[in-house]
Design a protein around this motif. Structure first.
Motif, mmCIF file in Angstrom:
data_model
loop_
_atom_site.group_PDB
_atom_site.id
_atom_site.type_symbol
_atom_site.label_atom_id
_atom_site.label_comp_id
_atom_site.label_asym_id
_atom_site.label_seq_id
_atom_site.Cartn_x
_atom_site.Cartn_y
_atom_site.Cartn_z
ATOM 1 N N ARG A 85 46.275 48.082 32.578
ATOM 2 C CA ARG A 85 46.628 46.868 33.322
ATOM 3 C C ARG A 85 46.781 45.652 32.409
ATOM 4 O O ARG A 85 47.399 44.671 32.801
ATOM 5 C CB ARG A 85 45.581 46.566 34.395
ATOM 6 C CG ARG A 85 45.513 47.593 35.503
ATOM 7 C CD ARG A 85 46.780 47.655 36.271
ATOM 8 N NE ARG A 85 46.595 48.388 37.514
ATOM 9 C CZ ARG A 85 47.562 49.015 38.126
ATOM 10 N NH1 ARG A 85 48.778 49.008 37.629
ATOM 11 N NH2 ARG A 85 47.331 49.645 39.254
ATOM 12 N N ILE A 89 49.706 42.381 32.844
ATOM 13 C CA ILE A 89 49.391 40.972 33.081
ATOM 14 C C ILE A 89 50.335 40.047 32.315
ATOM 15 O O ILE A 89 50.589 38.925 32.736
ATOM 16 C CB ILE A 89 47.917 40.661 32.751
ATOM 17 C CG1 ILE A 89 47.494 39.408 33.489
ATOM 18 C CG2 ILE A 89 47.687 40.509 31.271
ATOM 19 C CD1 ILE A 89 46.026 39.242 33.611
ATOM 20 N N SER A 92 53.121 39.035 34.581
ATOM 21 C CA SER A 92 52.718 38.603 35.921
ATOM 22 C C SER A 92 53.459 37.359 36.393
ATOM 23 O O SER A 92 53.547 37.110 37.585
ATOM 24 C CB SER A 92 51.210 38.372 35.977
ATOM 25 O OG SER A 92 50.845 37.350 35.087
ATOM 26 N N ASP A 107 46.340 39.275 39.656
ATOM 27 C CA ASP A 107 46.305 40.550 38.945
ATOM 28 C C ASP A 107 44.879 40.905 38.540
ATOM 29 O O ASP A 107 44.471 42.071 38.611
ATOM 30 C CB ASP A 107 47.208 40.492 37.714
ATOM 31 C CG ASP A 107 47.382 41.850 37.090
ATOM 32 O OD1 ASP A 107 46.690 42.135 36.089
ATOM 33 O OD2 ASP A 107 48.185 42.643 37.618
ATOM 34 N N THR A 111 42.945 44.261 39.670
ATOM 35 C CA THR A 111 42.425 45.189 38.665
ATOM 36 C C THR A 111 40.911 45.334 38.779
ATOM 37 O O THR A 111 40.380 46.443 38.669
ATOM 38 C CB THR A 111 42.826 44.727 37.254
ATOM 39 O OG1 THR A 111 44.249 44.583 37.207
ATOM 40 C CG2 THR A 111 42.391 45.725 36.204
ATOM 41 N N ARG A 180 49.604 36.667 45.432
ATOM 42 C CA ARG A 180 50.897 36.902 44.793
ATOM 43 C C ARG A 180 52.043 36.462 45.708
ATOM 44 O O ARG A 180 53.024 35.871 45.251
ATOM 45 C CB ARG A 180 51.027 38.383 44.439
ATOM 46 C CG ARG A 180 51.779 38.621 43.176
ATOM 47 C CD ARG A 180 51.767 40.082 42.748
ATOM 48 N NE ARG A 180 50.505 40.415 42.119
ATOM 49 C CZ ARG A 180 49.747 41.457 42.438
ATOM 50 N NH1 ARG A 180 50.118 42.295 43.364
ATOM 51 N NH2 ARG A 180 48.618 41.679 41.817
#
Length: 192
Positions: A85, A89, A92, A107, A111, A180
């Motif tokens: 992950r 990022i 992002s 994010d 995660t 988001r």
């Protein structure tokens, strides 16, 4: 007035506005968390050796070895979650977005939820199953030796830990997607 006296902070502000100010430290944080997850089983092993787990009797030693292997599996899976992950990022947010910190933090929430939920489901469920089969009523000793005296690794945990883990992943994902979506709406509304 474009003199250096009034504009020397501009590169710093441009760095913040580009989003790298937010993304890069989180990328480092993900790397550190990945490595810590690899080290955790070794820390448990060292602590257990210090507490004398290997002098506790055959059944406890076998249970500890199995528990250590489960912790090592959980550490490896957790390492992979954070390590994989960390690359995501960096994408992002895009250049030109006004809202760049929200996707980065979103994010992180996602995660962290994936990590916590997976850890609880895999490690909790497997430890509950294996330790219940091996130790039975002596499981309390193993819980204390591992530093998990506050958890109940019993037959009930075989069912509950995977459910808890699943719910944690879902809740974290929903919260992350809400953040988001808000950032995407705000970025797209501004451009219209």
């Amino acid at each position: 007035m474009e003199s250096k006296f009034f504009t020397f902070v501009r590169p710093y502000l441009d760095y913040i506005d580009s989003g790298r100010f937010f993304r890069q430290p989180f990328c480092w944080l993900y790397s550190v968390l990945a490595v810590l997850n690899l080290l955790f089983p070794l820390i448990v092993l060292a602590q257990s050796c210090r507490l004398g787990v290997f002098h506790a009797g055959g059944k406890v030693v076998i249970a500890f070895i199995i528990a250590f292997l489960v912790l090592a599996l959980g550490g490896w899976i957790s390492f992979q979650i954070w390590w994989n992950r960390k690359n995501r990022i960096m994408q992002s947010s895009k250049q030109g977005d006004d809202f760049i910190a929200i996707p980065v933090f979103s994010d992180f929430i996602q995660t962290a939820g994936e990590w916590a939920g997976t850890w609880i489901a895999v490690v909790g469920g497997l430890l509950s199953l294996l330790l219940s089969l091996i130790l039975g009523d002596d499981m309390f000793l193993m819980n204390r030796a591992l530093g998990f005296g506050f958890l109940d690794f019993s037959f009930m945990g075989i069912v509950l830990f995977p459910i808890y883990g699943f719910l944690i992943v879902i809740v974290a994902r929903v919260v992350a997607e809400v953040y988001r979506a808000l950032a995407a709406i705000a970025n797209n509304t501004k451009k219209s």
